[in-house]
Design a protein around this motif. Sequence first.
Motif, PDB file in Angstrom:
ATOM      1  N   PHE A 136      -9.871   7.870   4.322  1.00  0.00           N
ATOM      2  CA  PHE A 136     -10.641   8.191   5.732  1.00  0.00           C
ATOM      3  C   PHE A 136     -10.885  10.290   5.821  1.00  0.00           C
ATOM      4  N   GLY A 137     -10.912  10.198   3.901  1.00  0.00           N
ATOM      5  CA  GLY A 137     -10.863  12.104   3.928  1.00  0.00           C
ATOM      6  C   GLY A 137      -9.814  12.509   4.017  1.00  0.00           C
ATOM      7  N   ASP A 138      -8.695  12.051   4.931  1.00  0.00           N
ATOM      8  CA  ASP A 138      -7.415  13.413   4.289  1.00  0.00           C
ATOM      9  C   ASP A 138      -6.653  12.468   5.469  1.00  0.00           C
ATOM     10  N   ALA A 139      -4.849  12.510   6.126  1.00  0.00           N
ATOM     11  CA  ALA A 139      -4.416  11.952   6.494  1.00  0.00           C
ATOM     12  C   ALA A 139      -4.610  12.620   8.138  1.00  0.00           C
ATOM     13  N   ILE A 140      -4.986  13.868   8.431  1.00  0.00           N
ATOM     14  CA  ILE A 140      -5.066  14.000  10.061  1.00  0.00           C
ATOM     15  C   ILE A 140      -6.493  13.507  10.525  1.00  0.00           C
ATOM     16  N   SER A 141      -7.108  13.335  10.060  1.00  0.00           N
ATOM     17  CA  SER A 141      -8.267  12.578  10.756  1.00  0.00           C
ATOM     18  C   SER A 141      -8.489  11.960  11.674  1.00  0.00           C
ATOM     19  N   PRO A 142      -7.825  10.658  11.254  1.00  0.00           N
ATOM     20  CA  PRO A 142      -7.714   9.620  11.437  1.00  0.00           C
ATOM     21  C   PRO A 142      -6.470   9.384  12.946  1.00  0.00           C
ATOM     22  N   ILE A 143      -5.341   9.964  12.247  1.00  0.00           N
ATOM     23  CA  ILE A 143      -5.058  10.342  13.470  1.00  0.00           C
ATOM     24  C   ILE A 143      -5.163  11.181  14.464  1.00  0.00           C
ATOM     25  N   ALA A 191       6.245  19.929   2.986  1.00  0.00           N
ATOM     26  CA  ALA A 191       5.950  20.984   4.154  1.00  0.00           C
ATOM     27  C   ALA A 191       4.305  20.997   4.557  1.00  0.00           C
ATOM     28  N   HIS A 192       3.487  20.418   3.851  1.00  0.00           N
ATOM     29  CA  HIS A 192       2.044  20.151   3.643  1.00  0.00           C
ATOM     30  C   HIS A 192       1.356  19.230   3.309  1.00  0.00           C
ATOM     31  N   GLU A 193       0.247  19.267   4.504  1.00  0.00           N
ATOM     32  CA  GLU A 193      -0.370  18.134   4.145  1.00  0.00           C
ATOM     33  C   GLU A 193      -0.719  17.348   2.140  1.00  0.00           C
ATOM     34  N   PRO A 194      -0.257  16.889   1.550  1.00  0.00           N
ATOM     35  CA  PRO A 194      -0.668  16.809  -0.520  1.00  0.00           C
ATOM     36  C   PRO A 194      -2.212  16.425  -0.682  1.00  0.00           C
ATOM     37  N   LYS A 195      -2.295  16.752  -1.450  1.00  0.00           N
ATOM     38  CA  LYS A 195      -3.622  17.130  -2.023  1.00  0.00           C
ATOM     39  C   LYS A 195      -3.563  15.704  -3.222  1.00  0.00           C
ATOM     40  N   GLU A 253       1.208  -1.345   0.174  1.00  0.00           N
ATOM     41  CA  GLU A 253      -0.118  -0.148  -0.046  1.00  0.00           C
ATOM     42  C   GLU A 253       0.737   1.358   0.205  1.00  0.00           C
ATOM     43  N   ILE A 254       0.744   2.547  -0.928  1.00  0.00           N
ATOM     44  CA  ILE A 254       1.415   3.147  -1.062  1.00  0.00           C
ATOM     45  C   ILE A 254       0.124   4.420   0.089  1.00  0.00           C
ATOM     46  N   GLU A 255       1.264   5.162   1.005  1.00  0.00           N
ATOM     47  CA  GLU A 255       0.281   5.851   2.119  1.00  0.00           C
ATOM     48  C   GLU A 255       1.110   7.007   2.396  1.00  0.00           C
ATOM     49  N   VAL A 256      -0.262   7.955   2.900  1.00  0.00           N
ATOM     50  CA  VAL A 256       0.843   8.987   3.494  1.00  0.00           C
ATOM     51  C   VAL A 256       0.864   9.305   4.774  1.00  0.00           C
ATOM     52  N   ALA A 257       1.906   9.670   5.753  1.00  0.00           N
ATOM     53  CA  ALA A 257       2.160   9.780   7.058  1.00  0.00           C
ATOM     54  C   ALA A 257       2.880  11.023   7.154  1.00  0.00           C
ATOM     55  N   VAL A 258       2.629  11.016   8.591  1.00  0.00           N
ATOM     56  CA  VAL A 258       3.646  12.663   8.830  1.00  0.00           C
ATOM     57  C   VAL A 258       4.895  12.116  10.137  1.00  0.00           C
ATOM     58  N   GLN A 294       0.215  21.078  15.039  1.00  0.00           N
ATOM     59  CA  GLN A 294       0.831  21.988  15.201  1.00  0.00           C
ATOM     60  C   GLN A 294       2.133  21.698  16.088  1.00  0.00           C
ATOM     61  N   THR A 295       2.123  20.064  15.904  1.00  0.00           N
ATOM     62  CA  THR A 295       3.226  18.768  15.856  1.00  0.00           C
ATOM     63  C   THR A 295       3.217  18.153  14.494  1.00  0.00           C
ATOM     64  N   VAL A 296       2.913  18.533  13.575  1.00  0.00           N
ATOM     65  CA  VAL A 296       3.342  17.878  12.960  1.00  0.00           C
ATOM     66  C   VAL A 296       4.598  18.565  12.015  1.00  0.00           C
ATOM     67  N   GLU A 297       6.085  17.750  12.151  1.00  0.00           N
ATOM     68  CA  GLU A 297       7.388  18.374  11.193  1.00  0.00           C
ATOM     69  C   GLU A 297       7.210  18.520   9.889  1.00  0.00           C
ATOM     70  N   HIS A 298       6.153  17.287   9.531  1.00  0.00           N
ATOM     71  CA  HIS A 298       6.234  17.529   7.921  1.00  0.00           C
ATOM     72  C   HIS A 298       5.298  16.669   7.686  1.00  0.00           C
ATOM     73  N   PHE A 299       4.961  15.969   6.131  1.00  0.00           N
ATOM     74  CA  PHE A 299       4.463  15.153   5.928  1.00  0.00           C
ATOM     75  C   PHE A 299       5.882  14.122   4.980  1.00  0.00           C
ATOM     76  N   VAL A 300       5.435  12.886   4.938  1.00  0.00           N
ATOM     77  CA  VAL A 300       6.056  11.864   3.998  1.00  0.00           C
ATOM     78  C   VAL A 300       5.838  10.819   2.803  1.00  0.00           C
ATOM     79  N   LEU A 301       6.082  10.254   1.487  1.00  0.00           N
ATOM     80  CA  LEU A 301       5.147   8.854   1.087  1.00  0.00           C
ATOM     81  C   LEU A 301       5.684   7.976   2.131  1.00  0.00           C
ATOM     82  N   GLY A 302       4.787   6.899   1.756  1.00  0.00           N
ATOM     83  CA  GLY A 302       5.718   5.363   2.611  1.00  0.00           C
ATOM     84  C   GLY A 302       5.106   4.662   1.993  1.00  0.00           C
TER      85      GLY A 302
END
Length: 249
Positions: free
Chosen positions: A190-197, A162-166, A92-97, A117-125
């Motif tokens: 789940f709609g975006d990367a932040i909601s499940p976190i 630097a930002h949540e990718p669209k 699976e390819i995913e977006v992570a923080v 405010q706790t997120v340093e950056h986003f990455v793919l994984g």
Amino acid sequence: MPADIDAIAAAIAVAHSDPCRRVPASRFIDLTRDEAMAIQGEVMKLLGGSAPVGKVAMPPDGIATGAPIPAGIVIDDGGTIELGERDLAGLEIEVAVRLGADLTPEIAKAGRDAVLQTVEHFVLGIELIGSRIDDRTEAGPFGPLADNMITGGYVIGTQILAHEPKVDGMAITFSSDGVVTQRETAKYPFGDAISPIVAFAGMAFDHFGGLRKGMAITTGSLSPLLIVPRKGRIEIRLGDFAPLSFTLR
């Protein structure tokens, strides 16, 4: 009757160390959610390592879940995974923080902006999907949860976002040894990367030490399962982002 958490955890830990071993699905059938989470924590203690990556999800029942991904099965983009006899259903390819600060339940309950405010950056994984259970489809509702949400490994991307990718609508291209074998279209599960976190962190589970500074928290597959051979050089491209690659052998 309560599950024998210690015994089940010991069997999973053995299967982590010996890929030829599998734990019978029958041992998981009657687990509760809390027992499955407790088993995750005990497995981490037995493995004696850290969890550089955590994963979160929002199942159909609407109750957020999470699991640690042990250091022994995490690599950086470009690395190699020795698969051997380990189970591998696909990728699976995913977006992570990447967390720049501990993410506590109190912060999560303050809402999305506080969590950001706790997120340093986003990455793919890339997440490898694989189980220590002999038949995870027969392991009851919480057997896969006990088995680290059936994570077989994780590849952390190196491109810093630097930002949540669209990503919705972006092309996903999967290649093995230079040959494209699957194409999909990305969509956040789940709609975006932040909601499940936010949802998981707010539940105050501490079975694997919480969501800590420096961890990558991955947030669910952007496409259907990517079917992979058991050996070869793997590359996954998402839109115009830098491709992720690793070797299976």
